[in-house]
Design a protein around this motif. Structure first.
Motif, mmCIF file in Angstrom:
data_model
loop_
_atom_site.group_PDB
_atom_site.id
_atom_site.type_symbol
_atom_site.label_atom_id
_atom_site.label_comp_id
_atom_site.label_asym_id
_atom_site.label_seq_id
_atom_site.Cartn_x
_atom_site.Cartn_y
_atom_site.Cartn_z
ATOM 1 N N LEU A 140 0.785 -1.751 -0.046
ATOM 2 C CA LEU A 140 0.299 0.513 -0.175
ATOM 3 C C LEU A 140 1.039 1.646 -0.408
ATOM 4 N N ALA A 141 0.100 1.782 -1.386
ATOM 5 C CA ALA A 141 1.789 2.826 -1.065
ATOM 6 C C ALA A 141 1.050 4.789 -0.815
ATOM 7 N N ILE A 142 1.528 5.305 0.299
ATOM 8 C CA ILE A 142 1.238 6.460 0.642
ATOM 9 C C ILE A 142 1.414 7.798 -0.279
ATOM 10 N N ASP A 143 1.425 8.882 -0.685
ATOM 11 C CA ASP A 143 1.605 9.994 -1.274
ATOM 12 C C ASP A 143 1.696 10.456 0.050
ATOM 13 N N LEU A 144 2.988 11.773 0.164
ATOM 14 C CA LEU A 144 3.404 12.579 0.640
ATOM 15 C C LEU A 144 2.686 13.705 0.133
ATOM 16 N N PRO A 145 2.239 15.087 1.230
ATOM 17 C CA PRO A 145 1.938 16.284 0.335
ATOM 18 C C PRO A 145 3.811 16.921 0.662
ATOM 19 N N GLU A 146 3.210 17.993 -0.186
ATOM 20 C CA GLU A 146 4.448 18.722 -0.512
ATOM 21 C C GLU A 146 4.981 20.160 0.761
ATOM 22 N N GLU A 147 4.218 19.929 1.543
ATOM 23 C CA GLU A 147 5.013 20.288 2.618
ATOM 24 C C GLU A 147 5.814 19.259 3.613
ATOM 25 N N ALA A 148 5.827 17.738 3.077
ATOM 26 C CA ALA A 148 7.008 17.151 3.651
ATOM 27 C C ALA A 148 8.148 17.184 2.675
ATOM 28 N N VAL A 202 15.083 17.520 -4.275
ATOM 29 C CA VAL A 202 13.854 17.116 -3.031
ATOM 30 C C VAL A 202 12.746 17.034 -3.930
ATOM 31 N N GLU A 203 12.028 16.185 -4.894
ATOM 32 C CA GLU A 203 10.686 16.451 -5.690
ATOM 33 C C GLU A 203 9.357 15.716 -4.812
ATOM 34 N N LYS A 204 9.930 14.343 -4.119
ATOM 35 C CA LYS A 204 8.583 13.662 -3.564
ATOM 36 C C LYS A 204 9.272 13.043 -2.835
ATOM 37 N N LEU A 205 8.457 12.388 -1.654
ATOM 38 C CA LEU A 205 8.110 11.398 -0.328
ATOM 39 C C LEU A 205 6.532 10.926 -0.671
ATOM 40 N N TRP A 206 7.215 9.375 -0.982
ATOM 41 C CA TRP A 206 5.675 8.771 -0.235
ATOM 42 C C TRP A 206 5.891 6.989 0.744
ATOM 43 N N LEU A 207 5.417 6.832 1.263
ATOM 44 C CA LEU A 207 5.521 5.729 1.647
ATOM 45 C C LEU A 207 5.024 4.165 1.463
ATOM 46 N N ASP A 208 5.657 2.793 1.254
ATOM 47 C CA ASP A 208 5.347 1.400 0.919
ATOM 48 C C ASP A 208 4.723 0.884 2.366
ATOM 49 N N LEU A 209 3.682 0.524 2.825
ATOM 50 C CA LEU A 209 3.937 -0.779 3.483
ATOM 51 C C LEU A 209 3.230 -2.128 2.812
ATOM 52 N N ILE A 210 4.865 -2.439 2.950
ATOM 53 C CA ILE A 210 5.030 -4.305 2.150
ATOM 54 C C ILE A 210 3.957 -5.012 3.194
ATOM 55 N N PHE A 211 3.398 -5.724 2.826
ATOM 56 C CA PHE A 211 2.440 -6.759 3.961
ATOM 57 C C PHE A 211 3.362 -8.623 3.122
ATOM 58 N N GLU A 212 3.828 -9.338 3.923
ATOM 59 C CA GLU A 212 4.229 -10.815 3.643
ATOM 60 C C GLU A 212 3.635 -11.540 3.988
ATOM 61 N N GLY A 213 3.150 -12.115 3.581
ATOM 62 C CA GLY A 213 2.079 -13.376 3.287
ATOM 63 C C GLY A 213 0.450 -13.396 3.911
ATOM 64 N N PRO A 214 -0.160 -12.121 3.273
ATOM 65 C CA PRO A 214 -1.234 -11.735 3.542
ATOM 66 C C PRO A 214 -2.390 -12.855 3.310
ATOM 67 N N GLU A 215 -2.176 -14.264 2.749
ATOM 68 C CA GLU A 215 -3.105 -14.900 2.740
ATOM 69 C C GLU A 215 -4.271 -15.100 3.546
ATOM 70 N N MET A 216 -4.871 -14.938 3.575
ATOM 71 C CA MET A 216 -6.282 -15.713 4.273
ATOM 72 C C MET A 216 -6.139 -14.591 5.125
ATOM 73 N N ASN A 217 -6.035 -13.897 5.878
ATOM 74 C CA ASN A 217 -5.899 -12.667 6.682
ATOM 75 C C ASN A 217 -6.771 -11.545 6.666
ATOM 76 N N GLN A 218 -7.100 -11.128 7.678
ATOM 77 C CA GLN A 218 -7.573 -9.132 8.295
ATOM 78 C C GLN A 218 -7.003 -8.175 8.364
ATOM 79 N N VAL A 219 -6.770 -7.763 7.908
ATOM 80 C CA VAL A 219 -5.496 -6.424 8.568
ATOM 81 C C VAL A 219 -5.876 -4.966 8.234
ATOM 82 N N VAL A 220 -6.647 -4.418 10.119
ATOM 83 C CA VAL A 220 -6.845 -3.071 10.010
ATOM 84 C C VAL A 220 -5.807 -1.945 10.283
ATOM 85 N N LEU A 221 -5.379 -1.460 9.394
ATOM 86 C CA LEU A 221 -5.452 0.105 10.226
ATOM 87 C C LEU A 221 -5.864 1.201 10.370
ATOM 88 N N ARG A 222 -6.014 1.238 11.844
ATOM 89 C CA ARG A 222 -6.119 1.907 12.852
ATOM 90 C C ARG A 222 -6.202 3.071 12.670
#
Length: 258
Positions: A152-160, A226-246
Protein backbone atom coordinates in the motif's frame (compact mmCIF):
# COMPACT_ATOMS: atom_id res chain seq x y z
CA UNK A 1 -28.93 41.91 17.72
CA UNK A 2 -28.03 39.81 14.64
CA UNK A 3 -30.70 37.42 13.34
CA UNK A 4 -28.65 34.35 14.30
CA UNK A 5 -28.12 35.61 17.86
CA UNK A 6 -31.79 36.56 18.12
CA UNK A 7 -32.87 33.05 17.09
CA UNK A 8 -30.55 31.51 19.69
CA UNK A 9 -31.96 33.85 22.35
CA UNK A 10 -35.58 32.98 21.41
CA UNK A 11 -34.75 29.23 21.39
CA UNK A 12 -33.19 29.57 24.84
CA UNK A 13 -36.24 31.37 26.21
CA UNK A 14 -38.65 28.81 24.69
CA UNK A 15 -36.59 25.96 26.16
CA UNK A 16 -36.56 27.54 29.62
CA UNK A 17 -40.32 28.09 29.50
CA UNK A 18 -40.96 24.48 28.43
CA UNK A 19 -38.59 23.21 31.14
CA UNK A 20 -40.47 25.21 33.79
CA UNK A 21 -43.84 23.85 32.62
CA UNK A 22 -42.68 20.23 32.75
CA UNK A 23 -41.02 20.77 36.13
CA UNK A 24 -44.30 22.22 37.49
CA UNK A 25 -46.27 19.31 36.01
CA UNK A 26 -43.89 16.81 37.61
CA UNK A 27 -44.26 18.45 41.02
CA UNK A 28 -48.08 18.58 40.69
CA UNK A 29 -48.47 15.02 39.36
CA UNK A 30 -49.33 13.59 42.82
CA UNK A 31 -52.43 15.77 43.18
CA UNK A 32 -53.63 16.08 39.55
CA UNK A 33 -57.01 14.88 38.45
CA UNK A 34 -56.64 11.51 36.76
CA UNK A 35 -57.90 12.78 33.40
CA UNK A 36 -55.34 15.61 33.45
CA UNK A 37 -52.59 13.21 34.59
CA UNK A 38 -53.44 10.84 31.73
CA UNK A 39 -53.13 13.68 29.21
CA UNK A 40 -49.75 14.76 30.63
CA UNK A 41 -48.54 11.14 30.50
CA UNK A 42 -49.44 10.89 26.78
CA UNK A 43 -47.59 14.13 25.99
CA UNK A 44 -44.60 13.10 28.10
CA UNK A 45 -44.32 9.76 26.32
CA UNK A 46 -44.41 11.44 22.91
CA UNK A 47 -41.76 13.91 24.01
CA UNK A 48 -39.61 11.17 25.58
CA UNK A 49 -39.52 9.20 22.32
CA UNK A 50 -37.86 12.13 20.56
CA UNK A 51 -35.54 12.89 23.47
CA UNK A 52 -34.41 9.26 23.75
CA UNK A 53 -33.62 9.17 20.03
CA UNK A 54 -31.67 12.42 20.19
CA UNK A 55 -29.70 11.30 23.26
CA UNK A 56 -28.90 7.92 21.69
CA UNK A 57 -27.59 9.44 18.45
CA UNK A 58 -25.71 12.20 20.27
CA UNK A 59 -23.96 9.81 22.64
CA UNK A 60 -22.98 7.54 19.75
CA UNK A 61 -21.64 10.37 17.59
CA UNK A 62 -19.90 12.26 20.38
CA UNK A 63 -18.17 9.08 21.55
CA UNK A 64 -16.56 8.58 18.11
CA UNK A 65 -13.25 10.16 17.12
CA UNK A 66 -13.78 13.55 15.48
CA UNK A 67 -13.80 13.62 11.67
CA UNK A 68 -10.87 15.57 10.25
CA UNK A 69 -8.84 15.24 13.42
CA UNK A 70 -5.13 15.91 12.87
CA UNK A 71 -4.27 15.77 16.58
CA UNK A 72 -1.94 13.00 17.75
CA UNK A 73 1.13 12.69 20.00
CA UNK A 74 4.32 13.75 18.27
CA UNK A 75 7.97 14.00 19.31
CA UNK A 76 9.37 17.21 20.75
CA UNK A 77 10.75 19.64 18.12
CA UNK A 78 8.53 18.20 15.37
CA UNK A 79 8.52 20.65 12.43
CA UNK A 80 5.91 18.82 10.32
CA UNK A 81 3.20 16.26 11.14
CA UNK A 82 0.38 14.75 9.14
CA UNK A 83 -2.38 12.14 9.10
CA UNK A 84 -3.48 11.03 5.58
CA UNK A 85 -7.04 11.71 4.42
CA UNK A 86 -7.97 8.02 4.51
CA UNK A 87 -7.75 8.09 8.32
CA UNK A 88 -9.32 11.56 8.71
CA UNK A 89 -12.63 11.74 6.86
CA UNK A 90 -15.08 9.78 4.74
CA UNK A 91 -13.96 9.00 1.19
CA UNK A 92 -16.36 9.35 -1.79
CA UNK A 93 -15.81 5.64 -2.52
CA UNK A 94 -15.37 3.89 0.86
CA UNK A 95 -14.25 0.52 -0.47
CA UNK A 96 -13.69 -1.87 -3.34
CA UNK A 97 -13.51 -5.59 -3.99
CA UNK A 98 -11.35 -7.69 -6.35
CA UNK A 99 -8.91 -4.81 -6.11
CA UNK A 100 -6.75 -4.45 -9.22
CA UNK A 101 -3.13 -3.37 -8.93
CA UNK A 102 -2.67 0.42 -8.92
CA UNK A 103 -6.21 0.94 -7.62
CA UNK A 104 -6.52 4.13 -5.58
CA UNK A 105 -8.61 4.61 -2.44
CA UNK A 106 -8.89 8.36 -2.13
CA UNK A 107 -6.22 10.67 -3.55
CA UNK A 108 -3.25 9.44 -1.52
CA UNK A 109 -3.42 5.64 -1.14
CA UNK A 110 -2.65 3.16 -3.94
CA UNK A 111 -2.62 -0.65 -3.76
CA UNK A 112 0.01 -2.61 -5.70
CA UNK A 113 0.22 -6.39 -6.25
CA UNK A 114 1.02 -8.94 -8.94
CA UNK A 115 -1.84 -11.39 -8.42
CA UNK A 116 -3.18 -13.12 -11.52
CA UNK A 117 -6.63 -13.08 -9.90
CA UNK A 118 -7.35 -10.59 -7.14
CA UNK A 119 -9.19 -11.86 -4.07
CA UNK A 120 -8.49 -8.70 -2.12
CA UNK A 121 -10.92 -6.15 -0.66
CA UNK A 122 -10.30 -2.71 0.84
CA UNK A 123 -12.76 -0.75 2.95
CA UNK A 124 -12.63 2.41 4.99
CA UNK A 125 -14.19 1.73 8.40
CA UNK A 126 -15.31 4.07 11.18
CA UNK A 127 -13.20 3.82 14.32
CA UNK A 128 -15.31 3.44 17.46
CA UNK A 129 -12.86 2.63 20.24
CA UNK A 130 -12.29 5.13 23.03
CA UNK A 131 -8.53 4.93 22.44
CA UNK A 132 -8.76 5.90 18.76
CA UNK A 133 -7.78 9.41 17.70
CA UNK A 134 -8.24 8.77 13.97
CA UNK A 135 -11.83 8.99 12.78
CA UNK A 136 -11.43 6.16 10.27
CA UNK A 137 -9.34 3.07 9.66
CA UNK A 138 -8.54 0.89 6.65
CA UNK A 139 -9.58 -2.78 6.58
CA UNK A 140 -7.93 -5.13 4.12
CA UNK A 141 -9.28 -8.64 3.59
CA UNK A 142 -7.05 -11.05 1.68
CA UNK A 143 -8.35 -14.46 0.66
CA UNK A 144 -6.42 -16.61 -1.82
CA UNK A 145 -3.18 -14.83 -2.76
CA UNK A 146 -1.18 -16.04 -5.77
CA UNK A 147 1.14 -13.05 -6.06
CA UNK A 148 4.68 -12.36 -4.85
CA UNK A 149 4.11 -8.91 -3.32
CA UNK A 150 1.38 -6.74 -1.83
CA UNK A 151 1.94 -3.13 -0.86
CA UNK A 152 0.00 0.00 0.00
CA UNK A 153 1.61 3.24 -1.15
CA UNK A 154 0.85 6.51 0.63
CA UNK A 155 1.79 9.73 -1.17
CA UNK A 156 3.06 12.39 1.24
CA UNK A 157 2.08 16.03 0.65
CA UNK A 158 4.46 18.68 -0.67
CA UNK A 159 5.00 20.01 2.84
CA UNK A 160 6.89 16.83 3.74
CA UNK A 161 9.63 17.56 1.20
CA UNK A 162 9.83 21.31 1.78
CA UNK A 163 13.10 22.10 3.56
CA UNK A 164 13.97 18.41 3.95
CA UNK A 165 17.56 17.85 5.15
CA UNK A 166 19.79 14.86 5.79
CA UNK A 167 19.67 15.92 9.42
CA UNK A 168 15.96 15.02 9.58
CA UNK A 169 14.31 11.99 11.14
CA UNK A 170 10.96 10.93 9.67
CA UNK A 171 8.75 8.85 11.94
CA UNK A 172 5.59 6.90 11.35
CA UNK A 173 3.20 5.69 14.04
CA UNK A 174 0.44 3.20 13.36
CA UNK A 175 -2.13 0.98 15.04
CA UNK A 176 -2.48 -2.45 13.44
CA UNK A 177 -4.97 -5.26 14.10
CA UNK A 178 -4.77 -8.63 12.34
CA UNK A 179 -6.46 -12.01 12.45
CA UNK A 180 -3.17 -13.90 12.41
CA UNK A 181 0.48 -12.83 12.58
CA UNK A 182 2.26 -11.48 9.52
CA UNK A 183 5.19 -9.21 8.76
CA UNK A 184 4.77 -5.61 7.60
CA UNK A 185 7.68 -3.57 6.27
CA UNK A 186 7.68 0.21 5.84
CA UNK A 187 9.76 1.61 2.99
CA UNK A 188 10.27 5.37 2.74
CA UNK A 189 10.99 6.59 -0.78
CA UNK A 190 12.49 10.02 -1.48
CA UNK A 191 12.80 11.14 -5.10
CA UNK A 192 15.54 13.72 -5.66
CA UNK A 193 16.35 14.52 -9.24
CA UNK A 194 16.82 11.30 -11.25
CA UNK A 195 17.50 9.25 -8.10
CA UNK A 196 15.30 7.73 -5.41
CA UNK A 197 16.53 6.98 -1.89
CA UNK A 198 14.85 4.05 -0.12
CA UNK A 199 14.97 3.19 3.58
CA UNK A 200 13.28 0.01 4.84
CA UNK A 201 12.19 -0.76 8.41
CA UNK A 202 10.14 -3.63 9.79
CA UNK A 203 7.17 -2.60 11.90
CA UNK A 204 7.50 -3.91 15.48
CA UNK A 205 4.02 -5.47 15.56
CA UNK A 206 4.75 -7.27 18.84
CA UNK A 207 5.14 -3.96 20.72
CA UNK A 208 2.40 -1.88 22.31
CA UNK A 209 3.43 1.26 20.40
CA UNK A 210 4.12 0.53 16.74
CA UNK A 211 6.46 3.13 15.27
CA UNK A 212 9.64 3.34 13.22
CA UNK A 213 12.02 6.17 12.36
CA UNK A 214 13.91 6.79 9.12
CA UNK A 215 17.26 8.53 9.63
CA UNK A 216 18.14 10.46 6.48
CA UNK A 217 21.78 10.81 7.56
CA UNK A 218 22.45 7.37 6.07
CA UNK A 219 21.22 8.37 2.61
CA UNK A 220 22.84 10.21 -0.30
CA UNK A 221 19.99 12.69 -0.38
CA UNK A 222 20.52 15.76 -2.56
CA UNK A 223 18.76 18.32 -0.38
CA UNK A 224 18.45 20.83 -3.23
CA UNK A 225 16.57 18.46 -5.54
CA UNK A 226 13.97 16.79 -3.31
CA UNK A 227 10.78 16.36 -5.35
CA UNK A 228 8.51 13.80 -3.72
CA UNK A 229 8.13 11.40 -0.78
CA UNK A 230 5.95 8.32 -0.46
CA UNK A 231 5.68 5.38 1.90
CA UNK A 232 5.17 1.74 0.92
CA UNK A 233 3.64 -0.61 3.48
CA UNK A 234 4.66 -4.09 2.34
CA UNK A 235 2.66 -7.07 3.62
CA UNK A 236 4.48 -10.42 3.78
CA UNK A 237 2.35 -13.59 3.76
CA UNK A 238 -1.06 -11.86 3.69
CA UNK A 239 -3.12 -14.84 2.47
CA UNK A 240 -6.33 -15.63 4.38
CA UNK A 241 -5.96 -12.70 6.73
CA UNK A 242 -7.72 -9.52 7.73
CA UNK A 243 -5.58 -6.50 8.57
CA UNK A 244 -6.98 -3.26 9.98
CA UNK A 245 -4.83 -0.13 10.06
CA UNK A 246 -6.62 1.90 12.71
CA UNK A 247 -4.30 4.87 12.30
CA UNK A 248 -1.24 6.04 10.39
CA UNK A 249 0.58 9.28 11.15
CA UNK A 250 3.81 10.93 10.04
CA UNK A 251 6.10 13.40 11.79
CA UNK A 252 9.44 15.03 11.00
CA UNK A 253 12.09 16.51 13.24
CA UNK A 254 15.77 17.39 13.25
CA UNK A 255 18.18 14.90 14.78
CA UNK A 256 19.73 16.01 18.05
CA UNK A 257 23.20 17.52 17.58
CA UNK A 258 26.01 15.22 18.63
Amino acid sequence: MASGQKKKWVDKMVFRAALRRWAQAARASHRMELSELREHRTRARRLRAHLDKLIHVAEERLALPMIGNQAFPRPVDTDWAWRPELWCGPLPVPGMSSVASQSMLGDEATMFHDCAQSELTLRQVRNTREADLAAYGLRMDVFRFDGSYLSLAIDLPEEASRGLKRSHLIRIDTIVEMEKPLEIFARLNIKHGPNTEQIVRELPLHEADINVEFDLAYTKLNEKRVEKLWLDLIFEGPEMNQVVLRDLTFSRRKRAAL
